[in-house]
Design an enzyme around this catalytic site. Structure first.
Site, PDB file in Angstrom:
ATOM      1  N   ASP A 178      -8.939   5.698  -3.085  1.00  0.00           N
ATOM      2  CA  ASP A 178      -8.849   5.482  -4.530  1.00  0.00           C
ATOM      3  C   ASP A 178      -9.923   4.619  -5.182  1.00  0.00           C
ATOM      4  O   ASP A 178     -10.630   5.055  -6.063  1.00  0.00           O
ATOM      5  CB  ASP A 178      -7.506   4.822  -4.860  1.00  0.00           C
ATOM      6  N   GLU A 404      -0.471  -1.108   5.944  1.00  0.00           N
ATOM      7  CA  GLU A 404      -1.184  -0.081   5.174  1.00  0.00           C
ATOM      8  C   GLU A 404      -2.695  -0.142   5.448  1.00  0.00           C
ATOM      9  O   GLU A 404      -3.347   0.867   5.659  1.00  0.00           O
ATOM     10  CB  GLU A 404      -0.883  -0.313   3.690  1.00  0.00           C
TER      11      GLU A 404
HETATM   12  C1  9WN Z   1      -2.499   7.184  -5.514  1.00  0.00           C
HETATM   13  C2  9WN Z   1       0.105   7.112  -0.513  1.00  0.00           C
HETATM   14  C3  9WN Z   1      -1.241   7.028  -1.202  1.00  0.00           C
HETATM   15  C4  9WN Z   1      -2.404   7.480  -0.281  1.00  0.00           C
HETATM   16  C5  9WN Z   1      -3.753   7.151  -0.868  1.00  0.00           C
HETATM   17  C6  9WN Z   1      -3.767   5.667  -1.217  1.00  0.00           C
HETATM   18  C7  9WN Z   1      -2.650   5.363  -2.213  1.00  0.00           C
HETATM   19  C8  9WN Z   1      -1.968   6.135  -4.503  1.00  0.00           C
HETATM   20  C9  9WN Z   1      -1.898   4.878  -5.300  1.00  0.00           C
HETATM   21  O1  9WN Z   1      -1.413   5.684  -1.626  1.00  0.00           O
HETATM   22  O2  9WN Z   1      -2.873   6.131  -3.385  1.00  0.00           O
HETATM   23  O3  9WN Z   1      -2.174   8.433  -5.109  1.00  0.00           O
HETATM   24  O4  9WN Z   1      -1.046   4.829  -6.166  1.00  0.00           O
HETATM   25  O5  9WN Z   1      -2.686   3.985  -5.096  1.00  0.00           O
HETATM   26  O6  9WN Z   1      -4.996   5.300  -1.755  1.00  0.00           O
HETATM   27  O7  9WN Z   1      -4.772   7.474   0.044  1.00  0.00           O
HETATM   28  O8  9WN Z   1      -2.320   8.861  -0.080  1.00  0.00           O
HETATM   29  O9  9WN Z   1       0.079   6.443   0.716  1.00  0.00           O
END
Ligand code: 9WN
Length: 431
Positions: A178, A404
């Site tokens: 992200d 995470e």
């Molecule tokens: C946006 C779920 C997801 C991962 C992504 C990570 C984070 C989300 C967020 O969490 O993204 O979709 O709200 O930050 O960056 O890689 O799939 O674990």
């Protein structure tokens, strides 16, 4: 569980299996308890690899339940919402995307309107390869094949925004990484209207502020245009060709060709697709000056300056020329990625000004990116790199649990606890 595991590995295996059990919702796995309670696309693919080792029947259910969210144009959304949860369980929830107003979106399921790295076909083939019941596994592949083929067709037809042979992402969330510093330039160029978008009920720490307003602004623009490919190609302000997304697509295209053979379909279109991406990666994203791949901003047709863990993604290309492989390995083992970082691979070059050891995708080590590079290194016969990544990944979870993300210098765990893909990919690594 394999009988050749040591006592220590057995304990790790059992702890990882407990995380997946706890995060199972009945038809899918929450990406993380509390923080990400819904089903995310690339998380779900990684999670199914762990489930395959622990509860194989759930591995199939996990993927099928993700594909329930697939749109009729083939777009596989990056979130399938669990609508049994309280309305504000997660921001942005279904209200931001309004998928139910889109004719192509499925009925009875609420989804986002973006994609994530297409690792699914690669994962489906790996599930088949480690299946003990060959017949049931072939039946599963036959069921999944048309959905995977539609996903790939969407990406090649609707997302080759530069008509270059590469697929483009239209939002940083589509990269899976992200807030990677790679996106700072195109994101910074985005004009924000005076009104703030950041919602009061967003309780998470990262990323915040103006960046977050920009993420939400990009979604609003896509939604208002009905997520139309023509709009994405001609007008959407964020359009980037990313090496990791394209490399996962390429590796998945090879895997899909194999799946096609197994189910009696034609592998040729998938092989052609892989060839196109292979040529375009070398032609458009290879930067000879730095000896690695970098993302290209389609809106000003320039390579983006920051080198990240995504730059190593093309190791997933089985036909990557030996000289390119050597360059990538030199960089990976250099002071910029492995030298000072005790726990490679940091998500950003540690010598880059944007590097931030605690900053989510701006420096920390993540199990998913380690796994992808490990997988690529194995395919290229690079045992030193593969062993380094295997060893450092195991040290991370032994020391800090299934967090995470992790500090790349001392391995401290950060972000959510009991994060599903960290547990699942460790199960896959333990075999
Ligand atoms: C946006 C779920 C997801 C991962 C992504 C990570 C984070 C989300 C967020 O969490 O993204 O979709 O709200 O930050 O960056 O890689 O799939 O674990």
């Amino acid at each position: 569980m394999s009988s050749r595991l040591s006592g220590d590995e057995t304990a790790l295996w059992k702890a990882a299996a407990r995380v997946l059990d706890a995060n199972w919702t009945g038809t899918a796995t929450a990406a993380s308890p509390g923080l990400y309670p819904h089903q995310w696309s690339w998380d779900s693919a990684f999670i199914s690899l762990g489930l395959a080792r622990h509860r194989p029947e759930r591995a199939q259910t996990e993927l099928l339940s993700l594909f329930r969210g697939q749109w009729s144009d083939g777009m596989l959304p990056h979130i399938v919402f669990n609508t049994s949860l309280a309305r504000h369980a997660f921001f942005p929830g279904p209200e931001l995307w309004r998928s139910t107003e889109q004719p192509a979106a499925p009925r009875g399921v609420q989804t986002s309107g973006l994609t994530q790295p297409p690792v699914h076909a690669l994962v489906a083939l790996r599930l088949h390869e480690c299946a003990t019941d060959g017949e049931s596994s072939r039946g599963f592949l036959a069921r999944l094949y048309p959905m995977l083929a539609a996903q790939h067709r969407y990406l090649t037809t609707a997302r080759d925004l530069g008509s270059s042979g590469l697929i483009a992402i239209c939002h940083p969330w589509e990269s899976g990484l992200d807030n990677s510093p790679a996106w700072d330039r195109p994101l910074g160029a985005l004009q924000l209207p005076p009104s703030a978008y950041a919602p009061a009920h967003r309780s998470r720490a990262l990323p915040t502020g103006e960046d977050y307003d920009r993420y939400v602004r990009l979604v609003a623009l896509m939604r208002e245009a009905g997520y139309r490919p023509g709009y994405l190609r001609d007008s959407h302000p964020f359009a980037v060709e990313d090496p990791l997304v394209n490399a996962t697509f390429l590796a998945s295209a090879h895997a899909l060709a194999e799946v096609a053979r197994i189910v009696g379909a034609d592998p040729a279109p998938h092989l052609e697709s892989a060839q196109r991406v292979h040529a375009a990666l070398l032609d458009r994203l290879w930067d000879a000056d730095t000896g690695c791949f970098r993302a290209r901003d389609l809106r000003d047709d320039r390579l983006l300056p920051v080198i990240t863990a995504g730059s190593f993604g093309p190791l997933l290309d089985p036909e990557l020329p030996a000289a390119h492989v050597r360059n990538l390995v030199d960089l990976l083992l250099s002071a910029r990625f492995a030298g000072a970082a005790g726990y490679p691979v940091p998500t950003c070059d540690i010598q880059a000004p944007a590097f931030d050891r605690g900053g989510y995708w701006r420096g920390p080590t993540w199990i998913s990116t380690n796994w992808l590079i490990w997988y690529g290194a194995l395919a290229h016969g690079l045992p030193v790199v593969a062993d380094l990544l295997y060893g450092s990944t195991m040290r991370l979870v032994r020391q800090s649990g299934f967090r995470e993300f992790f500090d790349p210098f001392d391995g401290t765990g950060r972000g959510s606890h009991d994060y599903s893909w960290s547990a699942a990919l460790v199960l896959d690594l333990l075999g």
